[in-house]
Design a protein around this motif. Sequence first.
Motif, PDB file in Angstrom:
ATOM      1  N   GLY A 181      20.796 -44.162  -9.278  1.00  0.00           N
ATOM      2  CA  GLY A 181      20.535 -43.266 -10.201  1.00  0.00           C
ATOM      3  C   GLY A 181      20.277 -44.079 -11.620  1.00  0.00           C
ATOM      4  N   THR A 220      17.067 -45.983 -11.626  1.00  0.00           N
ATOM      5  CA  THR A 220      15.884 -45.122 -11.990  1.00  0.00           C
ATOM      6  C   THR A 220      15.712 -44.453 -13.313  1.00  0.00           C
ATOM      7  OG1 THR A 220      16.082 -44.300  -9.536  1.00  0.00           O
ATOM      8  CG2 THR A 220      14.854 -42.936 -11.091  1.00  0.00           C
ATOM      9  N   CYS A 231       3.675 -41.183  -7.245  1.00  0.00           N
ATOM     10  CA  CYS A 231       5.007 -40.816  -6.716  1.00  0.00           C
ATOM     11  C   CYS A 231       5.336 -40.683  -5.286  1.00  0.00           C
ATOM     12  CB  CYS A 231       5.762 -39.977  -7.485  1.00  0.00           C
ATOM     13  SG  CYS A 231       6.495 -40.469  -9.040  1.00  0.00           S
ATOM     14  N   SER A 289       8.710 -40.844  -3.382  1.00  0.00           N
ATOM     15  CA  SER A 289       9.170 -39.375  -2.545  1.00  0.00           C
ATOM     16  C   SER A 289       9.689 -39.751  -1.370  1.00  0.00           C
ATOM     17  CB  SER A 289       8.130 -38.529  -2.876  1.00  0.00           C
ATOM     18  OG  SER A 289       7.679 -38.151  -4.127  1.00  0.00           O
ATOM     19  N   LEU A 341      13.087 -41.508  -1.147  1.00  0.00           N
ATOM     20  CA  LEU A 341      14.315 -40.681  -1.341  1.00  0.00           C
ATOM     21  C   LEU A 341      14.483 -39.720   0.134  1.00  0.00           C
ATOM     22  CD1 LEU A 341      13.645 -39.563  -5.167  1.00  0.00           C
ATOM     23  CD2 LEU A 341      15.272 -40.899  -4.360  1.00  0.00           C
ATOM     24  N   VAL A 379      21.155 -34.772  -2.414  1.00  0.00           N
ATOM     25  CA  VAL A 379      20.354 -34.736  -3.765  1.00  0.00           C
ATOM     26  C   VAL A 379      19.369 -35.366  -3.787  1.00  0.00           C
ATOM     27  CG1 VAL A 379      20.772 -35.728  -6.048  1.00  0.00           C
ATOM     28  CG2 VAL A 379      22.620 -34.435  -4.919  1.00  0.00           C
ATOM     29  N   MET A 380      19.281 -36.608  -3.054  1.00  0.00           N
ATOM     30  CA  MET A 380      18.110 -37.497  -2.652  1.00  0.00           C
ATOM     31  C   MET A 380      16.965 -36.694  -1.921  1.00  0.00           C
ATOM     32  SD  MET A 380      18.819 -41.501  -2.211  1.00  0.00           S
ATOM     33  CE  MET A 380      20.325 -41.326  -1.159  1.00  0.00           C
ATOM     34  N   ILE A 427      15.553 -33.721  -4.373  1.00  0.00           N
ATOM     35  CA  ILE A 427      14.650 -34.437  -5.426  1.00  0.00           C
ATOM     36  C   ILE A 427      13.358 -34.900  -4.790  1.00  0.00           C
ATOM     37  CG2 ILE A 427      14.177 -36.494  -7.050  1.00  0.00           C
ATOM     38  CD1 ILE A 427      17.261 -36.326  -7.513  1.00  0.00           C
ATOM     39  N   SER A 428      13.456 -35.387  -3.613  1.00  0.00           N
ATOM     40  CA  SER A 428      12.352 -35.669  -2.900  1.00  0.00           C
ATOM     41  C   SER A 428      11.240 -34.703  -2.474  1.00  0.00           C
ATOM     42  CB  SER A 428      12.518 -36.412  -1.596  1.00  0.00           C
ATOM     43  OG  SER A 428      12.787 -35.659  -0.504  1.00  0.00           O
ATOM     44  N   ILE A 463      11.119 -31.896  -4.311  1.00  0.00           N
ATOM     45  CA  ILE A 463      10.602 -31.685  -5.562  1.00  0.00           C
ATOM     46  C   ILE A 463       9.494 -32.302  -6.098  1.00  0.00           C
ATOM     47  CG2 ILE A 463      11.123 -31.510  -8.015  1.00  0.00           C
ATOM     48  CD1 ILE A 463      13.943 -30.694  -7.419  1.00  0.00           C
ATOM     49  N   LEU A 464       9.476 -33.635  -5.831  1.00  0.00           N
ATOM     50  CA  LEU A 464       8.422 -34.562  -6.232  1.00  0.00           C
ATOM     51  C   LEU A 464       7.248 -34.299  -5.104  1.00  0.00           C
ATOM     52  CD1 LEU A 464      10.401 -38.020  -6.586  1.00  0.00           C
ATOM     53  CD2 LEU A 464       9.288 -36.546  -8.419  1.00  0.00           C
ATOM     54  N   ARG A 495       5.429 -31.390  -6.822  1.00  0.00           N
ATOM     55  CA  ARG A 495       5.187 -31.469  -7.999  1.00  0.00           C
ATOM     56  C   ARG A 495       3.837 -32.426  -7.986  1.00  0.00           C
ATOM     57  NH1 ARG A 495       2.698 -32.934 -11.553  1.00  0.00           N
ATOM     58  NH2 ARG A 495       3.568 -33.222 -13.782  1.00  0.00           N
TER      59      ARG A 495
END
Length: 204
Positions: A51, A54, A146, A150, A153, A185-186, A189-190, A192-193, A196
């Motif tokens: 965290g 990054t 990314c 991604s 993660l 959490v990772m 986030i992955s 989401i990436l 995205r």
Amino acid sequence: LLNRILPVILLSSLIGARFLAVLLSWEYYRFNPGEITLFWRGGLVFHGALGAGTAAALISCRRLRLDPCELLDLLSAPLFIGYALGRLGCLVNGCCAGIPSSLPWAMEFPLFDTLPRHPTQLYSAVIAGGFFFLILRIYRKSTRRCRSFSWFLLFMGSYRFVIEFLRDEPVIWAHLSAGQLGGLVMTIISIILFIRYGGHHETP
């Protein structure tokens, strides 16, 4: 530029790893504040390092007007090598062991007790080595921003959630350990990436 960014990332990672370790063991450190900075005695948490590292990478890229995805993708595969070496260090040190086991390859860890336990440090090092080659392949073939990070993660988050069932770690919330919460959490986030940056239809 890497010579300017990497030292900042490494220092931030060390501080983040120690900060989270102290936070998770605050009941001990609140009565032993003089040991908070003694990180060489053990007590570093990977999620804190990831965290903070990054965040440092994102801030550095913003200041230098660089594409953060380019840097994060570049570092994704080497991160697994660093993680594997760290776990081998845990094996030598005898910390971060698994739950008791009767399997023939179970090992004793005097820091815990005399019971044979899963050598989860070794499992982790082998898994991380495999992930390294997967991420390296993705990095070489992908043209999407990314994407490597991604997948890093997603791989790391999924692995940490599963391996925690074999590790001797305390439950901190909803029957989950800190490692499992970090893994969730990772993974989130992955996803989401992936959405995205449009990489959710690709496979390694």
